[in-house]
Scaffold this motif. Structure first.
Motif, PDB file in Angstrom:
ATOM      1  N   MET A  89      18.459  57.610 188.454  1.00 39.30           N
ATOM      2  CA  MET A  89      17.957  57.707 189.818  1.00 39.30           C
ATOM      3  C   MET A  89      16.526  57.174 189.943  1.00 39.30           C
ATOM      4  N   ALA A  90      15.779  57.216 188.858  1.00 37.30           N
ATOM      5  CA  ALA A  90      14.410  56.692 188.873  1.00 37.30           C
ATOM      6  C   ALA A  90      14.385  55.178 189.070  1.00 37.30           C
ATOM      7  N   VAL A  91      15.472  54.490 188.723  1.00 33.72           N
ATOM      8  CA  VAL A  91      15.522  53.029 188.879  1.00 33.72           C
ATOM      9  C   VAL A  91      16.513  52.595 189.966  1.00 33.72           C
ATOM     10  N   ASN A  92      16.990  53.522 190.750  1.00 35.45           N
ATOM     11  CA  ASN A  92      18.035  53.221 191.729  1.00 35.45           C
ATOM     12  C   ASN A  92      17.486  52.582 193.008  1.00 35.45           C
ATOM     13  N   GLU A  93      16.719  51.529 192.847  1.00 39.12           N
ATOM     14  CA  GLU A  93      16.194  50.804 193.998  1.00 39.12           C
ATOM     15  C   GLU A  93      17.293  49.920 194.579  1.00 39.12           C
ATOM     16  N   ASN A  94      17.432  49.914 195.878  1.00 42.34           N
ATOM     17  CA  ASN A  94      18.407  49.057 196.551  1.00 42.34           C
ATOM     18  C   ASN A  94      19.815  49.194 195.984  1.00 42.34           C
ATOM     19  N   GLY A  95      20.203  50.399 195.632  1.00 38.05           N
ATOM     20  CA  GLY A  95      21.549  50.633 195.134  1.00 38.05           C
ATOM     21  C   GLY A  95      21.834  50.001 193.785  1.00 38.05           C
ATOM     22  N   LEU A  96      20.813  49.871 192.942  1.00 42.90           N
ATOM     23  CA  LEU A  96      20.968  49.240 191.636  1.00 42.90           C
ATOM     24  C   LEU A  96      21.991  49.959 190.768  1.00 42.90           C
ATOM     25  N   VAL A  97      22.027  51.292 190.824  1.00 41.47           N
ATOM     26  CA  VAL A  97      22.978  52.061 190.018  1.00 41.47           C
ATOM     27  C   VAL A  97      24.331  52.032 190.713  1.00 41.47           C
ATOM     28  N   ASN A  98      25.320  51.489 190.028  1.00 40.38           N
ATOM     29  CA  ASN A  98      26.655  51.387 190.597  1.00 40.38           C
ATOM     30  C   ASN A  98      27.451  52.651 190.330  1.00 40.38           C
ATOM     31  N   VAL A  99      27.369  53.175 189.116  1.00 38.39           N
ATOM     32  CA  VAL A  99      28.075  54.395 188.731  1.00 38.39           C
ATOM     33  C   VAL A  99      27.078  55.322 188.052  1.00 38.39           C
ATOM     34  N   GLY A 100      26.942  56.526 188.594  1.00 43.06           N
ATOM     35  CA  GLY A 100      26.072  57.526 187.976  1.00 43.06           C
ATOM     36  C   GLY A 100      26.805  58.243 186.859  1.00 43.06           C
ATOM     37  N   PHE A 101      26.137  58.419 185.743  1.00 49.00           N
ATOM     38  CA  PHE A 101      26.722  59.069 184.570  1.00 49.00           C
ATOM     39  C   PHE A 101      25.970  60.355 184.268  1.00 49.00           C
ATOM     40  N   GLN A 102      26.695  61.381 183.839  1.00 46.39           N
ATOM     41  CA  GLN A 102      26.058  62.589 183.334  1.00 46.39           C
ATOM     42  C   GLN A 102      27.052  63.411 182.538  1.00 46.39           C
ATOM     43  N   SER A 103      26.569  64.012 181.463  1.00 48.49           N
ATOM     44  CA  SER A 103      27.370  64.994 180.737  1.00 48.49           C
ATOM     45  C   SER A 103      27.344  66.295 181.513  1.00 48.49           C
ATOM     46  N   LEU A 104      28.466  66.992 181.527  1.00 49.04           N
ATOM     47  CA  LEU A 104      28.583  68.292 182.189  1.00 49.04           C
ATOM     48  C   LEU A 104      29.102  69.311 181.190  1.00 49.04           C
ATOM     49  N   GLY A 105      28.703  70.548 181.371  1.00 52.28           N
ATOM     50  CA  GLY A 105      29.200  71.628 180.533  1.00 52.28           C
ATOM     51  C   GLY A 105      29.891  72.689 181.349  1.00 52.28           C
ATOM     52  N   GLY A 106      30.508  73.632 180.656  1.00 55.17           N
ATOM     53  CA  GLY A 106      31.269  74.684 181.304  1.00 55.17           C
ATOM     54  C   GLY A 106      30.484  75.957 181.588  1.00 55.17           C
ATOM     55  N   THR A 107      29.185  75.985 181.246  1.00 54.92           N
ATOM     56  CA  THR A 107      28.327  77.121 181.591  1.00 54.92           C
ATOM     57  C   THR A 107      27.008  76.584 182.131  1.00 54.92           C
ATOM     58  N   ALA A 108      26.341  77.408 182.921  1.00 53.09           N
ATOM     59  CA  ALA A 108      25.014  77.020 183.424  1.00 53.09           C
ATOM     60  C   ALA A 108      24.047  76.800 182.266  1.00 53.09           C
ATOM     61  N   LYS A 109      24.188  77.595 181.217  1.00 54.24           N
ATOM     62  CA  LYS A 109      23.314  77.453 180.050  1.00 54.24           C
ATOM     63  C   LYS A 109      23.527  76.100 179.367  1.00 54.24           C
ATOM     64  N   THR A 110      24.769  75.674 179.266  1.00 54.53           N
ATOM     65  CA  THR A 110      25.052  74.358 178.689  1.00 54.53           C
ATOM     66  C   THR A 110      24.451  73.266 179.555  1.00 54.53           C
ATOM     67  N   ASN A 111      24.648  73.361 180.850  1.00 54.89           N
ATOM     68  CA  ASN A 111      24.099  72.351 181.751  1.00 54.89           C
ATOM     69  C   ASN A 111      22.572  72.331 181.701  1.00 54.89           C
ATOM     70  N   ALA A 112      21.966  73.479 181.487  1.00 57.80           N
ATOM     71  CA  ALA A 112      20.502  73.516 181.336  1.00 57.80           C
ATOM     72  C   ALA A 112      20.064  72.728 180.103  1.00 57.80           C
ATOM     73  N   THR A 113      20.882  72.734 179.039  1.00 54.62           N
ATOM     74  CA  THR A 113      20.527  71.934 177.859  1.00 54.62           C
ATOM     75  C   THR A 113      20.605  70.440 178.177  1.00 54.62           C
ATOM     76  N   PHE A 114      21.396  70.077 179.184  1.00 56.77           N
ATOM     77  CA  PHE A 114      21.464  68.692 179.651  1.00 56.77           C
ATOM     78  C   PHE A 114      20.413  68.407 180.724  1.00 56.77           C
ATOM     79  N   ASN A 115      19.596  69.414 181.043  1.00 55.77           N
ATOM     80  CA  ASN A 115      18.577  69.322 182.086  1.00 55.77           C
ATOM     81  C   ASN A 115      19.177  68.978 183.446  1.00 55.77           C
ATOM     82  N   ILE A 116      20.266  69.669 183.777  1.00 58.34           N
ATOM     83  CA  ILE A 116      20.878  69.506 185.093  1.00 58.34           C
ATOM     84  C   ILE A 116      21.266  70.869 185.640  1.00 58.34           C
ATOM     85  N   ASP A 117      21.478  70.918 186.932  1.00 57.32           N
ATOM     86  CA  ASP A 117      22.093  72.054 187.601  1.00 57.32           C
ATOM     87  C   ASP A 117      22.843  71.495 188.805  1.00 57.32           C
ATOM     88  N   VAL A 118      23.585  72.331 189.476  1.00 63.38           N
ATOM     89  CA  VAL A 118      24.435  71.875 190.572  1.00 63.38           C
ATOM     90  C   VAL A 118      23.603  71.229 191.678  1.00 63.38           C
TER      91      VAL A 118
END
Length: 118
Positions: free
Chosen positions: A33-62
């Motif tokens: 998202m930091a480089v998504n100027e003018n729609g540069l990113v076509n497909v966003g990628f991210q690892s997801l986990g099955g617990t909030a704690k796992t997702n926190a290790t990926f530095n994400i939340d809902v």
């Protein structure tokens, strides 16, 4: 990261593949998202986990994911199979259930994009 996205976009445009393919640089969603100027990113990628704690290790939340996903047209998720255990974030839940929960989260993101907030 930006250079990789630009290169992939150029290859797709040069060969007229916009209708036939998508492209994705596998990196953290914040970096994309930091480089998504003018729609540069076509497909966003991210690892997801099955617990909030796992997702926190990926530095994400809902909330973060919903903000980011609102800015791109396509999404690709890796469900991080086993990551809850390797990160001591399983919270006593078995791996099959955690994988199902990660898939459910991905599906909820996809539905939210197509139907809007519920």
């Amino acid at each position: 990261m930006k250079r990789l996205e630009e290169t992939l976009r150029d290859v797709v445009k040069t060969f007229g593949l916009e209708q036939a393919t998508t492209y994705c640089v596998l990196s953290h969603i914040d970096d994309q998202m930091a480089v998504n100027e003018n729609g540069l990113v076509n497909v966003g990628f991210q690892s997801l986990g099955g617990t909030a704690k796992t997702n926190a290790t990926f530095n994400i939340d809902v909330e973060k994911m919903l903000r980011h996903l609102s800015k791109i047209d396509h999404q690709y998720f890796e469900t991080g199979q086993g990551s809850a255990f390797t990160n001591n974030a399983a919270d006593g839940v078995d791996m099959v259930t955690l994988e199902s929960r990660a898939y459910g989260l991905a599906r909820a993101f996809a539905r939210r994009r197509t139907t809007g907030p519920s």
